[in-house]
Design a protein around this motif. Structure first.
Motif, PDB file in Angstrom:
ATOM      1  N   CYS A  91       0.806  -1.222   0.000  1.00  0.00           N
ATOM      2  CA  CYS A  91       0.000   0.000   0.000  1.00  0.00           C
ATOM      3  C   CYS A  91       0.838   1.271   0.000  1.00  0.00           C
ATOM      4  O   CYS A  91       0.282   2.366  -0.067  1.00  0.00           O
ATOM      5  N   HIS A 133      -6.614   3.287   1.264  1.00  0.00           N
ATOM      6  CA  HIS A 133      -6.395   4.699   0.949  1.00  0.00           C
ATOM      7  C   HIS A 133      -7.697   5.506   1.036  1.00  0.00           C
ATOM      8  O   HIS A 133      -7.652   6.694   1.411  1.00  0.00           O
ATOM      9  N   THR A 212       2.076   6.690   0.008  1.00  0.00           N
ATOM     10  CA  THR A 212       1.079   7.145   0.977  1.00  0.00           C
ATOM     11  C   THR A 212       1.277   8.599   1.380  1.00  0.00           C
ATOM     12  O   THR A 212       0.333   9.403   1.320  1.00  0.00           O
ATOM     13  N   HIS A 216      -1.339  11.553   0.255  1.00  0.00           N
ATOM     14  CA  HIS A 216      -2.279  12.076   1.247  1.00  0.00           C
ATOM     15  C   HIS A 216      -1.795  13.337   1.954  1.00  0.00           C
ATOM     16  O   HIS A 216      -2.620  14.146   2.391  1.00  0.00           O
TER      17      HIS A 216
END
Length: 266
Positions: A91, A133, A212, A216
């Motif tokens: 991820c 996510h 990630t 974000h």
């Protein structure tokens, strides 16, 4: 329709992909665990690996789930943890990255990751990657609606040796682009601690393989930090408690230095 009926890759016997601890935490941080878990969907039959492999550093970031839960309590912060192994799908990689589903890790071949068809890759993305996510995005949206300033803190751990090479750092601070103020404050504070060997973008370089934090935090203009803890430093409950206490103090102080007030459960 029976309770056994499959819903894509995951069945009713599989856990959901995301474990959210302390969702309504009021502190100024959002803790993230991209590689916190080592679960494998039942249909993938353990990826063809041994139990020892699935308990090792190739399958998950050892100690992160425990550190994340401790920090969630001390900082009164939410912790979003991926339950499924990075070997199922990583991820912290873009879906377009070949390493998102790697056929080999630290010289260990992953049998069920070889020669995957596009539909098989998509099934893993839809069941595990995208829900994780979406959960992070939802948490950030919820906190924005409540006017809660938020600093994403991505938690990782690394093995003391890799491919025979020793890694001397006790902790690494990773950052690269966007609002780096918080990360550099954390780095400076850790370097003031006696006896710690602190890596500045070590043992990993923060680069375009990371997903990630750029997706974000950096894209939204948020301050952030990615932390790497050496796994033999967080192997016991006492070590985990020590690091959780130290990191809570440093994260809170660093947030205040950049003008973000963080509440704490202490």
């Amino acid at each position: 329709m029976t309770s056994e009926e499959e819903r894509g890759l995951l069945t009713s016997r599989d856990a959901g992909p995301v474990d959210i601890v302390n969702r309504d935490g009021r502190g100024g941080f959002l803790l993230l665990g991209d590689h916190a878990g080592n679960a494998v969907p039942e249909q993938l039959e353990g990826l063809g690996l041994s139990k020892a492999d699935m308990m090792s550093h190739i399958a998950l970031d050892l100690g992160v789930a425990d550190i994340g839960r401790l920090l969630a309590r001390v900082l009164d912060a939410p912790f979003a943890a991926q339950r499924y192994s990075r070997l199922v799908i990583d991820c912290n990689r873009a879906l377009s990255d070949d390493e998102a589903i790697t056929p080999m890790s630290d010289r260990v071949i992953i049998p069920r990751n070889s020669c995957l068809q596009p539909a098989e890759r998509e099934a893993r993305a839809e069941a595990i990657y995208r829900p994780y996510h979406r959960a992070i995005a939802d948490l950030l949206d919820e906190r924005s609606l409540r006017n809660r300033p938020t600093i994403p803190v991505s938690l990782h751990s690394f093995t003391p040796t890799l491919a025979g090479d020793a890694r001397p750092w006790h902790i690494g601070v990773l950052y690269g682009g966007g609002d780096e103020r918080f990360a550099t404050e954390v780095l400076h504070a850790l370097r003031l601690e006696d006896g710690l060997i602190v890596g500045d973008n070590r043992p990993y370089q923060f680069d375009d393989t990371d997903f990630t934090v750029p997706y974000h935090a950096i894209a939204a203009g948020l301050p952030y930090v990615e932390i790497e803890l050496r796994q033999d430093e967080i192997a016991t409950s006492d070590q985990q408690a020590h690091w959780a206490t130290l990191l809570a103090q440093i994260l809170t102080s660093a947030a205040q230095k950049i003008g973000i007030q963080s509440t704490s459960a202490q």
